[in-house]
Design a protein around this motif. Sequence first.
Motif, PDB file in Angstrom:
ATOM      1  N   UNK A 143       0.785  -1.228   0.000  1.00 58.51           N
ATOM      2  CA  UNK A 143       0.000   0.000   0.000  1.00 58.51           C
ATOM      3  C   UNK A 143       0.825   1.291   0.000  1.00 58.51           C
ATOM      4  N   UNK A 144       1.886   1.434   0.810  1.00 59.69           N
ATOM      5  CA  UNK A 144       2.638   2.705   0.780  1.00 59.69           C
ATOM      6  C   UNK A 144       3.223   3.021  -0.596  1.00 59.69           C
ATOM      7  N   UNK A 145       3.791   2.000  -1.252  1.00 58.65           N
ATOM      8  CA  UNK A 145       4.380   2.208  -2.584  1.00 58.65           C
ATOM      9  C   UNK A 145       3.284   2.465  -3.628  1.00 58.65           C
ATOM     10  N   UNK A 146       2.157   1.801  -3.484  1.00 56.66           N
ATOM     11  CA  UNK A 146       1.041   2.011  -4.410  1.00 56.66           C
ATOM     12  C   UNK A 146       0.584   3.462  -4.364  1.00 56.66           C
ATOM     13  N   UNK A 147       0.465   4.004  -3.163  1.00 53.07           N
ATOM     14  CA  UNK A 147       0.042   5.400  -3.017  1.00 53.07           C
ATOM     15  C   UNK A 147       1.080   6.348  -3.613  1.00 53.07           C
ATOM     16  N   UNK A 148       2.366   6.045  -3.417  1.00 53.87           N
ATOM     17  CA  UNK A 148       3.429   6.948  -3.858  1.00 53.87           C
ATOM     18  C   UNK A 148       3.683   6.880  -5.360  1.00 53.87           C
ATOM     19  N   UNK A 149       3.646   5.672  -5.948  1.00 54.58           N
ATOM     20  CA  UNK A 149       4.105   5.497  -7.320  1.00 54.58           C
ATOM     21  C   UNK A 149       3.005   5.239  -8.334  1.00 54.58           C
ATOM     22  N   UNK A 150       1.786   4.975  -7.859  1.00 57.81           N
ATOM     23  CA  UNK A 150       0.670   4.778  -8.792  1.00 57.81           C
ATOM     24  C   UNK A 150      -0.436   5.784  -8.514  1.00 57.81           C
ATOM     25  N   UNK A 151      -1.002   5.734  -7.315  1.00 56.46           N
ATOM     26  CA  UNK A 151      -2.143   6.596  -7.017  1.00 56.46           C
ATOM     27  C   UNK A 151      -1.776   8.073  -7.170  1.00 56.46           C
ATOM     28  N   UNK A 152      -0.683   8.514  -6.562  1.00 64.16           N
ATOM     29  CA  UNK A 152      -0.279   9.914  -6.712  1.00 64.16           C
ATOM     30  C   UNK A 152       0.063  10.241  -8.151  1.00 64.16           C
TER      31      UNK A 152
END
Length: 351
Positions: A143-152
């Motif tokens: 989840x942290x990487x998903x938020x940083x590198x995809x969602x954002x």
Amino acid sequence: MDNPLISIIVPVYNVEKYLDRCVKSLINQTFYDIEIILVDDGSPDGCPAMCDDYARMDSRIRVVHKVNGGLSSARNEGLKHITGEYYMFVDSDDWLDEETCKACYDEIVVSDADCLMFSYTKEFGNYSIINHVFNQDKIVWNEPEIKAYIHRRLFGLIGKELVRPQDGDLIVSACMQLFKASKFKDIRFVDTKIIGTEDCWYQILLYENCNRFVYIDRPFYHYLRINEGSLTTKYNPHLFERWQRMYDYMEEYIAKHNKGEEYTKALENRIALSILGVGINQTHSNDSLIEGSRLIKEMLQCKRYEVALSKLDTSVMPFAWKVFYLLAKHKHSFLLFSMLKLIEYLRTHKK
């Protein structure tokens, strides 16, 4: 078929010339446990009859006929009918490599992921370009990487990502992905007629709730860029105003979810970079250089663009991109529109 593992949703509209290649690429998948949902969106050509013929030939194919409502409406209708554990979207003028479903299913199960993404090939008729979404053969993120590198990143590029401004929309398409149905099948697309780019908003909602993600660098998806009837190749006189509504959605989302400065900066950069997209759209019109330049200038004088362009850091961009956005910053609309016309000419006449 009973309990398919993957549902493939294919919206169908006015693609008689391309539909057979698309459907055959799905029928011929090496992974048999699939269902193919062809959503005839009130197509005025021979597509409805073709869809029915395919269903008679292969029991894995189901056809939904509906009144025309556009791409978002057709995809949403398809989502109502899926029964697979996972689902994916394929546009009806595009096609998949035959091993796509097998490789994606094996990988998403082994990685215990909610979403899987793969690279793709843009097909221009006389040449192809492979788009590697990330620079690794395989990535597994929580989840942290998903938020940083995809969602954002769906909101826009920041920092060193601006070295390749052309990659701003690499992850926007809802195609080239496999999604877990139990988690995401109730998410719906907002109509393109409202926000101009339905895929981006759909994925913002989806990746907000994605806990585990896997990427494989295999260009399974073939994205046709020469279909003159495609939404991405014909002139859209409403694109600019619809994108403004999409930015309204994004700004409200950032405020509601307290996403902070990084998301705000990403969106500002998306807005600034989008002058290329609205400009290229304008080149698809029949406007003269003078009229096209006047319309581009009106866009550049929009307060939202003035602010975003004033904050855009062009220092890390390649030279040609830097020149383009410096022209935009200073509202040199005639030079800007002339440059856009040249870009489109070179792209469409590339050997």
